[in-house]
Design an enzyme around this catalytic site. Structure first.
Site: not given
Length: 381
Positions: A126, A148, A174, A251, A275
């Protein structure tokens, strides 16, 4: 709120259940994790947004998927390997991207990535990891980097370069977090990160809003709102496609129209996901949208399922509906909390055992054959 202190995993229960028994399914790790985690950290990991209706719907919908097994196929011991993001994997499974893994165990992302390496499955690191991407990649795992979208595009470019230089093999963006979902457990707990847990991939990660406690406020949400770009568009995704040669996975797709758009701008795969019930409460269970997304993609890329997967039967369900594979999230955090790297290794071993049994019982020689099964989404007749 008092500062969270992470109990060293294994200090009281080890990689088993709260009674010290060896776990026999992934759900067994939940009780063991809850026994060692501070209450606010447990809520942060396990909670959803709003009234948590979508969180509950994910599990209920998966339980309604019935797989029609075949018999007398002579399948024998099945193969478990698959192709994910264009690369071979030992299972049709990747470890989902999850933030701040040092919240649940001091070794954090490094332990979970090492477990994924041992199991031969991809590990998705992440942007909000508590270990730098370079250290995660150095574990030798097949690491995908989850991006992100940040307000500072220069920082996005820097993260892309770091991920590629570190040897990441895919990029997962994402797209369902313009702002963080309203997570009531975190608001009630006035949740904030303890001092030793930082956003290690971001500048200033040690002294940011995520560490500032305010009654009735989630510090993690405040930090996210400050650094995430709230108005990502399809043109941004086109730009991202042009900036990297890595396989690109998108995603957070639920609407099949968005799945078609994602493939039209060059996405190699889409991940059907809500999510884990942590964003729009009231969104449908991810698995209910999987058939429509597959129809919209129409073979132009891989389709993976995320949100609610809890074991090998769920992997079989996703395959039978047509998915290429799944992402597994919370159970891996529970296992990490309960037993560190060895707990995560045990969880992935159990997942492989469960999938092997499910394939045999369904009459399938491998995951590819499972995608030819019939699945009844309306429940068990």
């Amino acid at each position: 709120m008092a500062e969270s202190v992470v109990t060293p995993a294994g200090a009281s229960v080890g990689p088993g259940t709260t009674t010290g028994e060896q776990p026999v399914c992934l759900a067994d790790f939940a009780a063991a994790a809850r026994a060692v985690l501070p209450a606010d950290v447990w809520d942060f990991v396990s909670g959803g947004s709003g009234a948590e209706t979508t969180l509950a719907a994910n599990r209920a919908a998966l339980d309604r998927v019935a797989v029609l097994p075949r018999v007398l196929r002579g399948s024998g011991a099945p193969r478990l390997d698959a192709v994910l993001a264009g690369r071979p994997a030992a299972l049709p499974v990747a470890v989902a991207p999850m933030a701040y893994q040092k919240l649940v165990h001091p070794d954090g992302e490094l332990a979970l990535a090492a477990a994924a390496r041992g199991a031969g499955v991809p590990y998705v690191a992440s942007t909000l990891g508590s270990c730098p991407i370079e250290e995660v990649a150095a574990t030798g795992a097949d690491v995908w980097f989850q991006l992100y979208w940040l307000r500072d595009r220069g920082l996005v470019v820097d993260l892309l370069a770091r991920a590629e230089e570190a040897g990441c093999t895919a990029l997962m963006v994402t797209v369902d977090v313009p702002v963080l979902g309203r997570r009531l457990r975190d608001l009630r707990n006035a949740f904030r990160l303890p001092a030793e847990v930082v956003a290690a991939n971001l500048p200033g990660g040690r002294n940011d809003l995520a560490h500032q406690g305010t009654p009735g406020v989630s510090a993690v949400a405040a930090h996210t709102d400050a650094v995430f770009a709230p108005a990502l568009t399809w043109s941004d995704l086109e730009w991202l496609r042009s900036e990297t040669r890595l396989p690109l996975l998108v995603k957070g797709i639920l609407d099949p129209r968005d799945a078609a758009l994602a493939t039209s701008v060059g996405a190699d795969a889409v991940v059907v996901s809500n999510h884990g019930g942590r964003q729009l409460d009231g969104a449908p269970a991810a698995v209910t949208m999987l058939p429509e997304v597959l129809a919209a993609v129409d073979g132009r890329g891989e389709v993976l399922l995320d949100s609610g997967v809890r074991g090998g039967t769920d992997v079989l369900r996703a395959l039978a509906l047509g998915a290429s594979g799944v992402l597994v999230g919370r159970p891996m955090l529970w296992a990490l909390a309960a037993g560190g790297r060895s707990g995560a290794e045990r969880a992935l071993s159990l997942l492989a055992e469960e999938l092997r049994d499910a394939l045999v019982l369904a009459g399938c020689a491998d995951p590819a054959e499972a995608r030819e099964l019939r699945a009844l989404t309306g429940g068990h007749r």
